[in-house]
Design a protein around this motif. Structure first.
Motif, mmCIF file in Angstrom:
data_model
loop_
_atom_site.group_PDB
_atom_site.id
_atom_site.type_symbol
_atom_site.label_atom_id
_atom_site.label_comp_id
_atom_site.label_asym_id
_atom_site.label_seq_id
_atom_site.Cartn_x
_atom_site.Cartn_y
_atom_site.Cartn_z
ATOM 1 N N LEU A 74 21.459 15.938 55.521
ATOM 2 C CA LEU A 74 22.636 15.897 56.416
ATOM 3 C C LEU A 74 22.994 14.388 56.779
ATOM 4 O O LEU A 74 24.306 14.253 56.801
ATOM 5 C CB LEU A 74 22.191 16.713 57.868
ATOM 6 C CG LEU A 74 23.154 16.808 58.887
ATOM 7 C CD1 LEU A 74 24.331 17.600 58.088
ATOM 8 C CD2 LEU A 74 22.882 17.631 60.143
ATOM 9 N N VAL A 75 22.059 13.428 57.164
ATOM 10 C CA VAL A 75 22.531 12.260 57.413
ATOM 11 C C VAL A 75 23.167 11.607 56.261
ATOM 12 O O VAL A 75 24.313 10.906 56.322
ATOM 13 C CB VAL A 75 21.311 11.520 58.037
ATOM 14 C CG1 VAL A 75 21.703 9.819 57.969
ATOM 15 C CG2 VAL A 75 20.941 11.856 59.334
ATOM 16 N N ALA A 76 22.462 11.900 55.042
ATOM 17 C CA ALA A 76 22.941 11.259 53.922
ATOM 18 C C ALA A 76 24.431 11.689 53.612
ATOM 19 O O ALA A 76 25.424 11.054 53.111
ATOM 20 C CB ALA A 76 22.046 11.354 52.667
ATOM 21 N N GLY A 77 24.720 13.190 53.948
ATOM 22 C CA GLY A 77 26.089 13.676 53.361
ATOM 23 C C GLY A 77 26.970 13.194 54.502
ATOM 24 O O GLY A 77 28.128 13.011 53.979
ATOM 25 N N ARG A 135 22.732 16.700 49.926
ATOM 26 C CA ARG A 135 22.001 17.940 50.643
ATOM 27 C C ARG A 135 21.231 18.938 50.087
ATOM 28 O O ARG A 135 20.218 19.184 50.429
ATOM 29 C CB ARG A 135 23.338 18.757 51.318
ATOM 30 C CG ARG A 135 24.238 17.726 52.123
ATOM 31 C CD ARG A 135 25.167 18.632 52.800
ATOM 32 N NE ARG A 135 26.147 17.609 53.646
ATOM 33 C CZ ARG A 135 27.287 17.938 54.375
ATOM 34 N NH1 ARG A 135 27.439 19.266 54.457
ATOM 35 N NH2 ARG A 135 28.115 17.225 54.820
ATOM 36 N N ALA A 136 21.440 19.298 48.901
ATOM 37 C CA ALA A 136 20.640 20.112 48.050
ATOM 38 C C ALA A 136 19.405 19.603 47.621
ATOM 39 O O ALA A 136 18.383 20.157 47.653
ATOM 40 C CB ALA A 136 21.402 20.557 46.811
ATOM 41 N N VAL A 137 19.442 18.129 47.285
ATOM 42 C CA VAL A 137 18.111 17.664 47.023
ATOM 43 C C VAL A 137 17.190 17.723 48.295
ATOM 44 O O VAL A 137 16.248 17.788 48.289
ATOM 45 C CB VAL A 137 18.186 15.999 46.654
ATOM 46 C CG1 VAL A 137 17.119 15.420 46.554
ATOM 47 C CG2 VAL A 137 19.068 16.075 45.232
ATOM 48 N N GLY A 138 17.992 17.531 49.539
ATOM 49 C CA GLY A 138 16.911 17.556 50.626
ATOM 50 C C GLY A 138 16.542 18.815 50.969
ATOM 51 O O GLY A 138 15.410 19.111 51.557
ATOM 52 N N VAL A 139 17.329 19.748 50.872
ATOM 53 C CA VAL A 139 16.848 21.358 50.917
ATOM 54 C C VAL A 139 15.603 21.603 49.958
ATOM 55 O O VAL A 139 14.480 22.026 50.230
ATOM 56 C CB VAL A 139 17.925 22.300 50.771
ATOM 57 C CG1 VAL A 139 17.305 23.587 50.705
ATOM 58 C CG2 VAL A 139 18.943 22.190 51.875
ATOM 59 N N THR A 158 10.107 8.965 48.728
ATOM 60 C CA THR A 158 9.649 9.382 47.251
ATOM 61 C C THR A 158 11.044 10.155 46.875
ATOM 62 O O THR A 158 11.520 10.020 45.488
ATOM 63 C CB THR A 158 8.610 10.253 47.198
ATOM 64 O OG1 THR A 158 7.397 9.425 47.665
ATOM 65 C CG2 THR A 158 8.253 10.613 45.685
ATOM 66 N N ALA A 159 11.611 10.907 47.803
ATOM 67 C CA ALA A 159 12.690 11.907 47.240
ATOM 68 C C ALA A 159 13.960 11.396 47.143
ATOM 69 O O ALA A 159 14.826 11.779 46.277
ATOM 70 C CB ALA A 159 12.555 13.243 48.175
ATOM 71 N N TYR A 160 14.362 10.257 47.965
ATOM 72 C CA TYR A 160 15.735 9.859 48.105
ATOM 73 C C TYR A 160 15.961 8.512 47.564
ATOM 74 O O TYR A 160 16.797 8.205 47.147
ATOM 75 C CB TYR A 160 16.072 9.739 49.692
ATOM 76 C CG TYR A 160 16.803 10.854 50.060
ATOM 77 C CD1 TYR A 160 17.946 10.973 49.971
ATOM 78 C CD2 TYR A 160 15.856 11.925 50.457
ATOM 79 C CE1 TYR A 160 18.771 12.056 50.387
ATOM 80 C CE2 TYR A 160 16.619 13.071 50.950
ATOM 81 C CZ TYR A 160 18.215 13.313 50.841
ATOM 82 O OH TYR A 160 18.724 14.671 51.122
ATOM 83 N N LEU A 161 14.843 7.874 47.108
ATOM 84 C CA LEU A 161 15.028 6.587 46.188
ATOM 85 C C LEU A 161 15.587 6.702 44.939
ATOM 86 O O LEU A 161 16.402 5.812 44.464
ATOM 87 C CB LEU A 161 13.658 5.682 46.192
ATOM 88 C CG LEU A 161 13.562 4.417 45.672
ATOM 89 C CD1 LEU A 161 14.495 3.566 46.889
ATOM 90 C CD2 LEU A 161 12.508 3.541 45.825
ATOM 91 N N PRO A 162 15.344 7.880 44.049
ATOM 92 C CA PRO A 162 15.990 8.229 43.021
ATOM 93 C C PRO A 162 17.636 8.348 43.350
ATOM 94 O O PRO A 162 18.178 7.991 42.566
ATOM 95 C CB PRO A 162 15.424 9.348 42.446
ATOM 96 C CG PRO A 162 13.859 9.433 43.170
ATOM 97 C CD PRO A 162 14.140 9.053 44.363
ATOM 98 N N ALA A 206 21.862 5.778 52.065
ATOM 99 C CA ALA A 206 20.958 5.151 52.496
ATOM 100 C C ALA A 206 20.525 5.307 54.009
ATOM 101 O O ALA A 206 19.780 4.746 54.478
ATOM 102 C CB ALA A 206 21.365 3.642 52.359
ATOM 103 N N ALA A 207 21.320 5.976 54.612
ATOM 104 C CA ALA A 207 21.270 6.254 56.074
ATOM 105 C C ALA A 207 19.864 6.934 56.508
ATOM 106 O O ALA A 207 19.407 6.459 57.538
ATOM 107 C CB ALA A 207 22.455 7.056 56.732
ATOM 108 N N PRO A 208 19.445 7.893 55.643
ATOM 109 C CA PRO A 208 18.029 8.256 56.035
ATOM 110 C C PRO A 208 16.999 7.477 56.311
ATOM 111 O O PRO A 208 15.988 7.543 57.179
ATOM 112 C CB PRO A 208 17.698 9.351 54.939
ATOM 113 C CG PRO A 208 18.897 9.713 54.163
ATOM 114 C CD PRO A 208 19.803 8.388 54.579
ATOM 115 N N PHE A 209 16.992 6.226 55.651
ATOM 116 C CA PHE A 209 16.045 5.204 55.969
ATOM 117 C C PHE A 209 16.142 4.619 57.270
ATOM 118 O O PHE A 209 14.978 4.215 57.957
ATOM 119 C CB PHE A 209 16.197 4.172 54.908
ATOM 120 C CG PHE A 209 15.816 4.592 53.459
ATOM 121 C CD1 PHE A 209 14.641 5.313 53.149
ATOM 122 C CD2 PHE A 209 17.135 4.441 52.461
ATOM 123 C CE1 PHE A 209 14.521 5.873 51.829
ATOM 124 C CE2 PHE A 209 16.563 5.071 51.127
ATOM 125 C CZ PHE A 209 15.384 5.629 50.880
#
Length: 443
Positions: A369-372, A47-51, A243-247, A377-380
């Motif tokens: 939020l979805v990832a949490g 969640r912090a990475v998303g923010v 780009t942000a979530y593949l890592p 993988a859900a955001p994709f």
């Protein structure tokens, strides 16, 4: 009378703009995954990475329209070095930040710099491209972004490789990657000399009256503009969250940072390939069919990334996804420029970028939020639905505004700026009439 050598130099404005955009976008593409890795090293969760990824777009969300208004009334080029300075500062200060709140702040500074650069660069392309060449020139312009997205993540992955799988070991290497990104951004200024005539934005006898402001609601109600903005938002949101979530996905699946960087670069390489052949594809199937089909297929591929597939299958899917995503950005630029009132094209492009930044604020935050709640993988899957909605929008707009050749809006009595024998340098001209001097065929 313009000097022949200076006219020869100005022919390469698009090539130099592509080079500058390559460095600027390369720095940002290098910094974005490095910011994610550094945030993980400082103890951030999904969640912090998303923010933090969303704050990158927060300041630009409020600055886009004022910058567009300013560009409609004057020159575009001053925004480019300003953008470079802010990108470099944001990258360097993110690398030295020791807390998550400060990382978010400097990520926002980086996003503001990228916005300023892109508004200025897109406005230059719009002003200096003849209507029939808009698709081609915007496509070539976005190749600069794709080249930066190709090299940036690969370089970031190699620099961050350090100690894969252990968050603490990623701190120094991710900081180094961000400092290197700042240096890459600074390199773009080498290609910005004489990118625009100094007299741009002036009448033949000097500064003229400022054009009347077109209300934002009128621009947004123009047929074609809302659809172009939404398509751009969907495509950029997919690219940004990827780009942000593949890592993060790589960390959970045990994929090394260098491999993640290669996967992101493979996606960017496919986007370059798409834009090199985009003009023939438009001639073959039409703009509407091409845009709708690539958004729909991209949505299915993006949703497929949520599946626990092996690395080789992930590479194939990312390559196909990159090819599909390569269509949306240049065609949305052309759509907005053609549809918008002539005196508010920069503002319309800024509204398109506002939509982009709105997506960059909402998409990563929603993805966090979805990832949490449902896994990393859900955001994709969420992005897949967004791209399918963009495909439906493209079909709807295509029925309202069928494909047709652009209308040449060049006034018949307009003398091209700095043309030998014109008798006056740099008269303001929204659409150049001398293709031999202002249009460059980079095929």
């Amino acid at each position: 009378m313009a000097h022949p050598k200076s006219a020869h130099v100005r022919r390469y404005w698009l090539l130099r703009l592509v080079i500058a955009f390559c460095f600027a976008q390369g720095a940002v593409s290098m910094a974005r995954p490095a910011v994610s890795y550094r945030a993980l090293a400082l103890g951030a969760d999904e969640r912090a990475v998303g923010v933090i990824a969303g704050v990158y777009a927060l300041l630009p969300l409020f600055a886009a329209v004022p910058l567009g208004r300013r560009t409609d009334r004057g020159r575009c080029a001053p925004l480019l070095p300003l953008g470079v300075a802010l990108i470099a500062a944001g990258c360097a200060l993110s690398g030295t930040a020791g807390s998550l709140p400060w990382m978010a702040v400097w990520s926002g500074v980086m996003g503001l710099g990228h916005l300023a650069f892109v508004i200025g660069a897109q406005s230059i392309v719009a002003r200096r491209s003849a209507p029939a060449d808009q698709d081609r020139n915007f496509g070539h312009f976005t190749i600069g972004a794709s080249l930066g997205q190709l090299a940036g993540p690969m370089a970031a992955g190699l620099l961050v490789e350090g100690d894969p799988g252990r968050g603490g070991g990623l701190g120094p290497s991710s900081a180094l990657a961000l400092l290197v990104a700042a240096g890459v951004a600074a390199c773009s200024v080498t290609a910005l000399w004489r990118i625009e005539d100094r007299a741009a934005g002036q009448g033949p006898d000097g500064p003229g009256p400022a054009p009347a402001k077109v209300p934002v609601h009128r621009i947004l109600r123009t047929p074609g503009v809302p659809g172009g903005i939404f398509t751009s938002l969907a495509v950029l949101s997919a690219t940004d969250v990827l780009t942000a979530y593949l890592p993060v996905v790589g960390e959970h699946r045990g994929i090394a940072p260098a491999t993640v960087g290669l996967l992101l670069s493979l996606r960017a390489a496919a986007t370059i390939a798409c834009r090199l052949v985009m003009t023939p594809m438009i001639r073959l199937v039409g703009r509407t069919v091409l845009l709708a089909a690539t958004c729909a297929l991209g949505g299915l591929l993006c949703a497929g990334l949520a599946l626990p597939v092996p690395v080789w299958a992930l590479a194939v899917m990312l390559a196909a996804l990159g090819f599909c995503l390569g269509v949306g950005q240049p065609l949305s630029m052309t759509t907005v420029v053609r549809a918008a009132p002539e005196e508010a094209r920069s503002t319309a492009l800024a509204l398109r970028l506002t939509g982009n930044r709105l997506g960059q604020v909402a998409a990563p935050a929603s993805a966090g939020l979805v990832a949490g709640l449902a896994g990393v993988a859900a955001p994709f899957a969420m992005l897949g639905a967004l791209l399918l909605a963009a495909a439906g929008t493209a079909v709807r707009d295509g029925r309202r505004r069928p494909d047709r050749a652009p209308r040449d809006r060049t006034p018949p009595d307009r003398t091209p700026p700095d043309r030998p024998g014109s008798g006056r340098p740099g008269a303001r001209c929204q659409w150049p009439v001398a293709r031999s001097e202002h249009d460059v065929d980079h095929r």
